[in-house]
Design a protein around this motif. Structure first.
Motif, PDB file in Angstrom:
ATOM      1  N   GLY A  98       0.833  -1.200   0.000  1.00 59.42           N
ATOM      2  CA  GLY A  98       0.000   0.000   0.000  1.00 59.42           C
ATOM      3  C   GLY A  98       0.860   1.240   0.000  1.00 59.42           C
ATOM      4  N   GLU A  99       0.225   2.371   0.249  1.00 56.97           N
ATOM      5  CA  GLU A  99       0.979   3.618   0.324  1.00 56.97           C
ATOM      6  C   GLU A  99       1.656   3.781   1.678  1.00 56.97           C
ATOM      7  N   SER A 100       1.073   3.167   2.701  1.00 54.96           N
ATOM      8  CA  SER A 100       1.635   3.249   4.051  1.00 54.96           C
ATOM      9  C   SER A 100       1.000   2.146   4.895  1.00 54.96           C
ATOM     10  N   ASP A 103      -2.978   1.323   5.252  1.00 52.89           N
ATOM     11  CA  ASP A 103      -3.678   1.787   4.061  1.00 52.89           C
ATOM     12  C   ASP A 103      -4.889   0.876   3.808  1.00 52.89           C
TER      13      ASP A 103
END
Length: 168
Positions: A98-100, A103
């Motif tokens: 994911g982005e972080s 997420d």
């Protein structure tokens, strides 16, 4: 109304949320697997054509994380995060991407590595939380082409290692 007859394979319950990409790479399975597990290799090939990667942290183990930024050819930076959920050398890697951390739109990928003579067949199956996220990844972010390009860069990278090894 449609029915699945006897002898007809049933469609996967996640088929409408999946992207499947595969490639045969002219390099031994151990080397192809290693290229996914060592940050010094990943930095050389990860991402679609024109992208580069900067790693902030990397720990390859189940529960370990890879925190990195992909730099697009247009100058856009994409914050990325991966945690490994399964590692079975040199056959299989599963991850959440994911982005972080946390997420809600993170997707799961399973990579399998099969020996094919002196070559390796790699298969990457990605499952998104929803069909809509899968469609957005495919249409807006060109995930299928990007995945194929990424495996193409991996193939070029490891076959160059093999070629140099044969020369030296």
């Amino acid at each position: 109304m449609s029915q699945v007859g006897r002898g007809t394979p049933a469609q996967s319950a996640t088929a409408d949320r999946e992207i499947m990409i595969s490639r045969v790479i002219d390099a031994p399975r151990d080397l192809v697997f290693e290229a996914f597990t060592d940050v010094r290799h990943l930095a050389r090939w990860w991402g679609p054509e024109g992208f580069t990667t900067t790693t902030h942290s990397f720990e390859f183990r189940v529960g370990g994380e890879w925190d990195f930024v992909m730099h697009g050819p247009d100058g856009t930076d994409y914050t990325e995060w991966i945690t490994w959920t399964e590692i079975a050398p040199p056959e299989r890697i599963a991850m959440l991407h994911g982005e972080s951390r946390g997420d809600p739109n993170a997707f799961r990928s399973v990579l399998t590595f099969e020996s094919d003579g002196a070559a390796t067949r790699i298969e990457m199956c990605t499952v998104f939380p929803t069909k809509e996220l899968r469609d957005e990844a495919a249409e807006k972010h060109h995930a299928i082409e990007g995945g194929q390009q990424t495996l193409g860069k991996l193939a070029a990278y490891v076959t160059e290692i093999v070629r140099k090894g044969a020369e030296g």
